[in-house]
Motif scaffolding. Structure first.
Motif, short mmCIF file in Angstrom:
data_model
loop_
_atom_site.label_atom_id
_atom_site.label_comp_id
_atom_site.label_asym_id
_atom_site.label_seq_id
_atom_site.Cartn_x
_atom_site.Cartn_y
_atom_site.Cartn_z
N ALA A 7 -76.01 -40.06 -31.58
CA ALA A 7 -75.99 -39.27 -30.06
C ALA A 7 -76.77 -38.07 -29.93
O ALA A 7 -77.32 -38.10 -28.72
N LEU A 8 -77.00 -37.32 -31.00
CA LEU A 8 -77.94 -36.32 -30.62
C LEU A 8 -79.24 -36.58 -30.38
O LEU A 8 -80.06 -36.31 -29.50
N MET A 9 -79.76 -37.66 -31.20
CA MET A 9 -81.07 -38.05 -30.98
C MET A 9 -81.57 -38.80 -30.05
O MET A 9 -82.54 -38.93 -29.20
N SER A 10 -80.36 -39.80 -29.35
CA SER A 10 -80.72 -40.63 -28.28
C SER A 10 -80.21 -39.96 -27.07
O SER A 10 -80.61 -40.43 -25.81
N GLY A 11 -79.21 -39.24 -27.09
CA GLY A 11 -78.45 -38.71 -25.70
C GLY A 11 -77.51 -39.71 -25.18
O GLY A 11 -77.25 -39.54 -23.96
N GLN A 12 -77.19 -40.49 -26.09
CA GLN A 12 -76.16 -41.60 -25.42
C GLN A 12 -75.14 -41.65 -26.31
O GLN A 12 -75.04 -41.45 -27.62
N TYR A 13 -73.84 -42.13 -25.79
CA TYR A 13 -72.58 -42.12 -26.43
C TYR A 13 -72.65 -43.31 -27.28
O TYR A 13 -73.52 -44.41 -26.94
N ALA A 14 -71.84 -43.48 -28.36
CA ALA A 14 -71.92 -44.64 -29.23
C ALA A 14 -71.88 -46.00 -28.66
O ALA A 14 -72.47 -47.01 -29.35
N PRO A 15 -71.10 -46.59 -27.70
CA PRO A 15 -71.34 -47.69 -27.23
C PRO A 15 -72.59 -48.18 -26.68
O PRO A 15 -73.10 -49.42 -26.84
N ARG A 16 -73.48 -47.17 -26.44
CA ARG A 16 -74.84 -47.66 -26.00
C ARG A 16 -75.78 -47.77 -27.08
O ARG A 16 -76.67 -48.57 -26.94
N THR A 17 -75.32 -47.32 -28.13
CA THR A 17 -76.30 -47.24 -29.44
C THR A 17 -75.71 -48.37 -30.34
O THR A 17 -76.38 -49.06 -31.31
N LEU B 42 -80.54 -46.21 -35.94
CA LEU B 42 -80.73 -45.90 -34.54
C LEU B 42 -81.84 -47.22 -33.99
O LEU B 42 -82.88 -47.19 -34.28
N PRO B 43 -81.36 -48.04 -33.09
CA PRO B 43 -82.44 -49.05 -32.67
C PRO B 43 -83.66 -48.57 -32.02
O PRO B 43 -83.81 -47.45 -31.24
N LEU B 44 -84.62 -49.38 -32.33
CA LEU B 44 -86.20 -48.56 -32.21
C LEU B 44 -86.50 -48.43 -30.74
O LEU B 44 -87.33 -47.75 -30.34
N GLU B 45 -85.57 -49.02 -29.74
CA GLU B 45 -85.96 -49.07 -28.33
C GLU B 45 -85.43 -47.76 -27.71
O GLU B 45 -85.80 -47.31 -26.77
N LYS B 46 -84.83 -46.98 -28.66
CA LYS B 46 -84.14 -45.74 -28.07
C LYS B 46 -85.14 -44.75 -28.32
O LYS B 46 -85.57 -44.61 -29.38
N MET B 47 -85.48 -44.02 -27.39
CA MET B 47 -86.30 -42.82 -27.24
C MET B 47 -85.68 -41.66 -27.79
O MET B 47 -84.46 -41.45 -27.34
N THR B 48 -86.23 -40.92 -28.96
CA THR B 48 -85.50 -39.73 -29.29
C THR B 48 -85.72 -38.51 -28.73
O THR B 48 -86.87 -38.57 -27.91
N ILE B 49 -84.95 -37.51 -28.91
CA ILE B 49 -85.35 -36.32 -28.29
C ILE B 49 -86.81 -35.66 -28.73
O ILE B 49 -87.32 -35.07 -28.11
N ALA B 50 -87.21 -35.74 -29.99
CA ALA B 50 -88.36 -35.50 -30.71
C ALA B 50 -89.59 -36.25 -29.73
O ALA B 50 -90.36 -35.56 -29.60
#
Length: 495
Positions: free
Chosen positions: A95-105, A132-140
């Motif tokens: 959640a921290l890295m993706s900005g998304q709640y668990a159901p989305r990741t 963490l799915p690769l299509e998710k953009m991280t905060i980094a």
């Protein structure tokens, strides 16, 4: 000078001279604006402890553990006193890295659903995603696009093979290490002194990163493995606490020494920022990934209490406050008020949009961000956020010793001071007023059915919005198919 006009000149000549001087002055001011150095974006340092409970630091109530550096940070900054993460390590980090709640990741917990023997229960958990799915953009990745150098040293827990490694997810520098505190290994392999303590090694790398990037904006993520089990600490720090009388459920010298090492790390980072003259332009945040390992015995759970989250109920692995409410401190000189508190409910998905606002960055295209920037709270401790609720969704089981359960499938919503828990076996509801009953000792569900209905409707609407999958009935066919598939893994409160 620009306004002087010769008194003996004709009116026409005077006007021309005045007009010319105004143009010249405007050009000079424009040149100065262009050549002046642009304001440097704030650095961002995020220190995340592992399994550190809400009251495991003195600034949040401990009378036994010693955390002078964290306490100093709290005195200089702002405490968010109702900040929530997930019930255990991996989903919080996702959640921290993706900005998304668990159901989305799809990252709900640690490991797959067979880690605990759910087959004895009425429901089949939703399958868990373990990286963490690769299509998710991280905060980094987003901060890199905003011009930041990025570094991560510590526990990643979102996949290490191939493109899942943090060095491939937006971090210019990334060294992962977790699992033990002595004789540790790193990925990639990095030489370090024999017998070095992991928290010290990670801090060495963090301080070096600060020194090498002090001239330009940077994002430093320091996710410690401390104070996660196994419980190992430096002997000299253990000695400090031996013989010290315990207070409440805080009485373990080894655990206290582990906390002291994390506190030393915070102090060294603070000192490095001061040494390089960048403390005043750095947003420094300290938090933990979930609640501490404690409060189980009061719940009849055989989890092995190492600490106590009192006055909060239960601990890591539970969605009661002891499992999800964590310390959160932010210091942003010139923005946060020293020694201030804010009790607005906040959560892990708020970190991504917060960092974007600090960095003047852009949200990733095609990736919904579920949180809200906390910058308004940083600027004004009396401020409120626009949204009216935060949520959790856990469609699985977390076991413990002797076939006891830290949690069964459950969803939660916190709206203002109200918290509703919907346990999916049944279903069954528990309603608490956290402002009056932070220990969640008085279930008001039967006395306030309209409030239950109101909050359950919010939760149901949110589940639809984020596509939350629900656990399904545990059918005899499912049990038969799973029976005998490997040995039952030993339950533990450690993850």
């Amino acid at each position: 000078m620009c306004s002087l006009v010769g008194r003996n000149m004709s009116m026409g000549a005077a006007f021309e001279r005045h007009h010319s001087m105004r143009i010249l002055c405007s050009l000079i001011l424009l040149m100065l604006a262009v050549t002046a150095p642009a304001a440097t974006k704030p650095n961002i340092v995020f220190i995340l402890a592992d399994d550190l409970g809400y009251t495991d630091v003195a600034a949040f109530g401990s009378k036994y553990y010693e955390t002078p550096n964290i306490d100093k940070l709290a005195a200089q900054g702002l405490k968010l006193t109702s900040h929530h993460h997930c019930q255990n390590c991996q989903p919080t980090r996702a959640a921290l890295m993706s900005g998304q709640y668990a159901p989305r990741t799809g990252v709900y917990t640690v490991g797959d659903i067979d880690r605990f023997d759910w087959r004895s229960r009425p429901l089949r958990p939703v399958d868990n995603v373990t990286s963490l799915p690769l299509e998710k953009m991280t905060i980094a990745q987003s901060l890199k696009k905003a011009g930041y150098a990025t570094g991560m040293f510590g526990k990643w827990h979102l996949g290490l093979k191939d493109d899942y490694h943090p060095s491939r997810r937006g971090f210019d520098e990334a060294i992962e290490s977790s699992g033990v505190h002595f004789k540790f290994k790193t990925d990639p392999q990095v030489d370090h002194p024999e017998g070095q303590y992991l928290a010290d090694f990670l801090t060495d790398r963090a301080v070096s990163f600060i020194a090498r990037h002090k001239e330009s904006p940077f994002f430093l993520y320091l996710p410690h493995f401390g104070v996660h089990s196994p419980f190992q600490a430096k002997p000299e720090l253990i000695s400090r606490f031996k013989g010290k009388p315990g207070v409440g459920g805080h009485n373990n010298p080894v655990y206290a020494a582990m906390i002291a090492s994390v506190d030393e790390s915070v102090g060294r980072v603070m000192a490095a920022l001061e040494e390089h003259g960048i403390a005043n332009n750095t947003v420094l945040i300290f938090s933990s990934d979930n609640g501490g390992l404690g409060g189980y015995s009061r719940e009849g759970i055989q989890g092995g209490d190492v600490t106590d989250n009192a006055p909060l109920r239960s601990g890591k692995g539970s969605l009661y406050e002891g499992g999800t409410r964590v310390p959160f401190i932010v210091r942003w000189p010139g923005v946060t008020s020293a020694g201030a508190n804010n009790d607005t409910p906040t959560t892990h998905v708020d970190i991504f949009p917060t960092f974007l606002e600090i960095a003047s960055g852009l949200a990733p295209e095609g990736q919904s961000l579920d949180g809200e920037s906390l910058v308004p709270l940083f600027r004004d401790p009396d401020a409120q956020l626009k949204r009216d609720a935060i949520f959790q969704h856990f469609p699985g089981y977390l076991g413990s010793g002797n076939n006891t359960w830290r949690t069964t499938p459950v969803g939660t919503v916190i709206s203002g001071s109200w918290k509703l828990m919907e346990f999916f076996e049944g279903p069954r509801f528990e309603l608490y007023n956290l402002a009056e009953d932070i220990g969640e000792s008085r279930n008001l569900a039967s006395a306030m059915p309209e409030k239950v209905q109101e909050l359950q409707a919010k939760m149901s609407s949110w589940r639809d919005k984020v596509g939350a999958r629900m656990p399904t009935p545990n059918t005899p066919a499912e049990v038969s198919r799973k029976k005998g598939k490997g040995k039952k893994k030993k339950a533990s409160g450690g993850a």
